[in-house]
Design an enzyme around this catalytic site. Structure first.
Site, PDB file in Angstrom:
ATOM      1  N   ASP A 271       0.755  -1.231  -0.146  1.00  0.00           N
ATOM      2  CA  ASP A 271      -0.056  -0.027   0.130  1.00  0.00           C
ATOM      3  C   ASP A 271       0.729   1.261   0.020  1.00  0.00           C
ATOM      4  OD1 ASP A 271      -2.204   1.423   0.079  1.00  0.00           O
ATOM      5  OD2 ASP A 271      -2.427   1.269   2.317  1.00  0.00           O
ATOM      6  N   CYS A 305      -8.103  -3.287  -8.761  1.00  0.00           N
ATOM      7  CA  CYS A 305      -7.615  -2.828  -7.678  1.00  0.00           C
ATOM      8  C   CYS A 305      -8.431  -2.501  -6.718  1.00  0.00           C
ATOM      9  CB  CYS A 305      -6.262  -2.207  -7.514  1.00  0.00           C
ATOM     10  SG  CYS A 305      -6.549  -0.616  -8.763  1.00  0.00           S
ATOM     11  N   GLY A 308      -9.309   1.061  -9.281  1.00  0.00           N
ATOM     12  CA  GLY A 308      -9.407   0.508 -10.670  1.00  0.00           C
ATOM     13  C   GLY A 308      -8.493   1.377 -11.306  1.00  0.00           C
ATOM     14  N   ILE A 309      -7.729   2.198 -11.233  1.00  0.00           N
ATOM     15  CA  ILE A 309      -6.875   2.923 -11.961  1.00  0.00           C
ATOM     16  C   ILE A 309      -5.451   2.931 -11.562  1.00  0.00           C
ATOM     17  CG2 ILE A 309      -8.757   4.575 -12.390  1.00  0.00           C
ATOM     18  CD1 ILE A 309      -7.638   6.594 -10.592  1.00  0.00           C
ATOM     19  N   GLY A 310      -5.006   2.785 -10.517  1.00  0.00           N
ATOM     20  CA  GLY A 310      -3.446   2.965 -10.210  1.00  0.00           C
ATOM     21  C   GLY A 310      -2.836   1.511 -10.366  1.00  0.00           C
ATOM     22  N   ARG A 311      -2.864   0.590  -9.565  1.00  0.00           N
ATOM     23  CA  ARG A 311      -2.207  -0.473  -9.557  1.00  0.00           C
ATOM     24  C   ARG A 311      -2.889  -1.415 -10.971  1.00  0.00           C
ATOM     25  NH1 ARG A 311      -2.309  -2.298  -3.236  1.00  0.00           N
ATOM     26  NH2 ARG A 311      -4.085  -0.969  -3.249  1.00  0.00           N
ATOM     27  N   GLN A 349      -1.725   6.181 -11.412  1.00  0.00           N
ATOM     28  CA  GLN A 349      -2.333   7.148 -10.528  1.00  0.00           C
ATOM     29  C   GLN A 349      -0.737   8.086  -9.899  1.00  0.00           C
ATOM     30  OE1 GLN A 349      -4.320   5.091  -7.781  1.00  0.00           O
ATOM     31  NE2 GLN A 349      -5.734   6.814  -7.638  1.00  0.00           N
TER      32      GLN A 349
END
Length: 397
Positions: A271, A305, A308-311, A349
């Site tokens: 995290d 994730c 729903g945009i970073g990992r 992100q």
């Protein structure tokens, strides 16, 4: 005509920020605001400096009423300019150029900050009650590519029932609907999630988050053994532990029809950070791609994730970049991320994730044994241009 490309940098927040703390975007973030006419300044009134003066000082504050205050002039970037930039930005790099670029973190940060986020204004999503199905209020699906549920109950229930916070994502060479990027299921969206898996005939689900990372990131949406989710029955096999991720085969049954879907759970991504090494991610990318190719006509691979945009963006971008290197011996990280943001705003992100993506693909090119005769200096960034924007960057969740 070419204009200088200068956009306001992104605001970087971690994926664990709650929706209540996320700033809302202005309604007119993509519209050009005209500057008001500025009146000539008044000559300042000077105070009496002579001692003993009996002159009274009267301040006229009538002109300070709210109706007389000139609004600040905000400058924003037209939506069409942003979309053109995302469609045309490119920087293909050979393996040696990719290796050099991955070590130039300051330049990568600058490159990343110039990519328009293309986040969705809530006014663009005219779906009553959709907020109840959004994990984060500022992370919304792009209307043009969003997934719509088509099962009978959803279609008769109206716009709210067919809504799910998910987008179709193009794959290598622009292949349509190769992936679906979505948020981690919530308690009230688990059935919708499984309906989407069934509807899209997805061969794989890639989960890149823990269920809880200080706060809840994703609802446990599969059964330990068997369970019912709306009109679908799910049966889970024994999990197999791999290096950095867990694999489960799940059988989905509706009436007399059953399908197999493979669930990959990559829970070792820390995290607020990026992984310590690229190995597990590259192995996961290869495993998922091999499984996809085992199907004659596979549906979209579902990736999530928490937001729903970073990992999620890192996995999909890594998958596309690896295929580019495999087939063309070049990788276009800038172009990949720009195309992803056309389909789902805010993909990748943070600047750290962007740098990790470069590093991952540089390592993959080494695994391929690629070498080239270039000087090792990356090509200059080839982008379209735009004016400065006053729109806020999306909150990171």
């Amino acid at each position: 005509m070419s204009l200088e490309y200068a956009l306001v940098p992104h605001t970087t927040m971690s994926e664990s920020v709650e929706a209540s703390s996320l700033p809302s975007l202005p309604v007119d973030q993509y519209q050009s605001a005209s500057c008001p006419t500025v009146s000539a300044p008044r000559k300042p009134v000077r105070l009496q400096e002579r001692r003993g003066s009996n002159v009274s000082l009267v301040l006229d504050v009538s002109s300070l009423s709210l109706s007389a205050v000139e609004p600040m002039c905000s400058i924003s970037t037209p939506k069409e300019t942003i979309l053109h930039l995302l469609r045309t930005s490119t920087r293909p790099l050979t393996p040696s150029q990719l290796q050099t670029a991955s070590e130039e973190t300051s330049k990568l940060n600058t490159e990343y900050q110039k990519i328009p986020p293309n986040v969705v204004n809530p006014a663009e999503l005219d779906i009553p009650g959709h907020a109840l199905k959004d994990r984060y209020k500022t992370i919304l699906p792009n209307p043009e590519t969003r997934v719509c549920l088509r099962h009978p109950a959803a279609e008769t229930g109206g716009a709210t029932e067919i809504y799910i916070n998910a987008n179709y994502i193009k794959g290598h060479n622009g292949a349509p609907n190769t992936y679906i990027a979505t948020q981690g299921p919530m308690q009230n969206t688990v059935n919708d999630f499984w309906e989407m898996v069934w509807q899209e005939d997805s061969p794989s689900i890639v989960m890149i988050t823990k269920l809880k990372e200080r706060k809840e990131k994703c609802e446990l949406y599969w059964p330990e053994d068997e369970g019912s989710y709306g009109r679908l029955e799910i049966r889970t096999s024994i999990a197999n532990e791999c290096d950095g991720y867990t694999v489960r085969d799940m059988v989905i049954r509706r009436d007399s029809e059953s399908r197999l879907v493979r669930h990959y759970w990559y829970c070792s991504w820390p995290d607020h950070q990026t992984p310590d090494c690229t190995g597990p991610l590259l192995r996961l990318v290869a495993d998922v791609e091999e499984h996809r190719l085992s199907f004659t006509n596979p549906g979209a691979t579902i990736v999530h994730c928490s937001a729903g945009i970073g990992r999620t963006g890192c996995f999909i971008a890594s998958s596309i970049g690896c295929l580019q290197l495999k087939h063309t011996r070049k990788a276009d990280v800038l172009g990949i991320v720009c195309k992803l943001r056309l389909d789902r705003g805010g993909m990748i992100q943070t600047s750290e994730q962007y740098q990790f993506l470069y590093l991952t693909l540089a390592h993959y090119s080494q695994q391929l044994g690629d070498t080239d005769n270039s000087s090792g200096s990356p090509n200059p960034v080839q982008t379209s241009s735009t004016t400065e924007t006053g729109a806020e960057s999306p909150a990171k969740t």
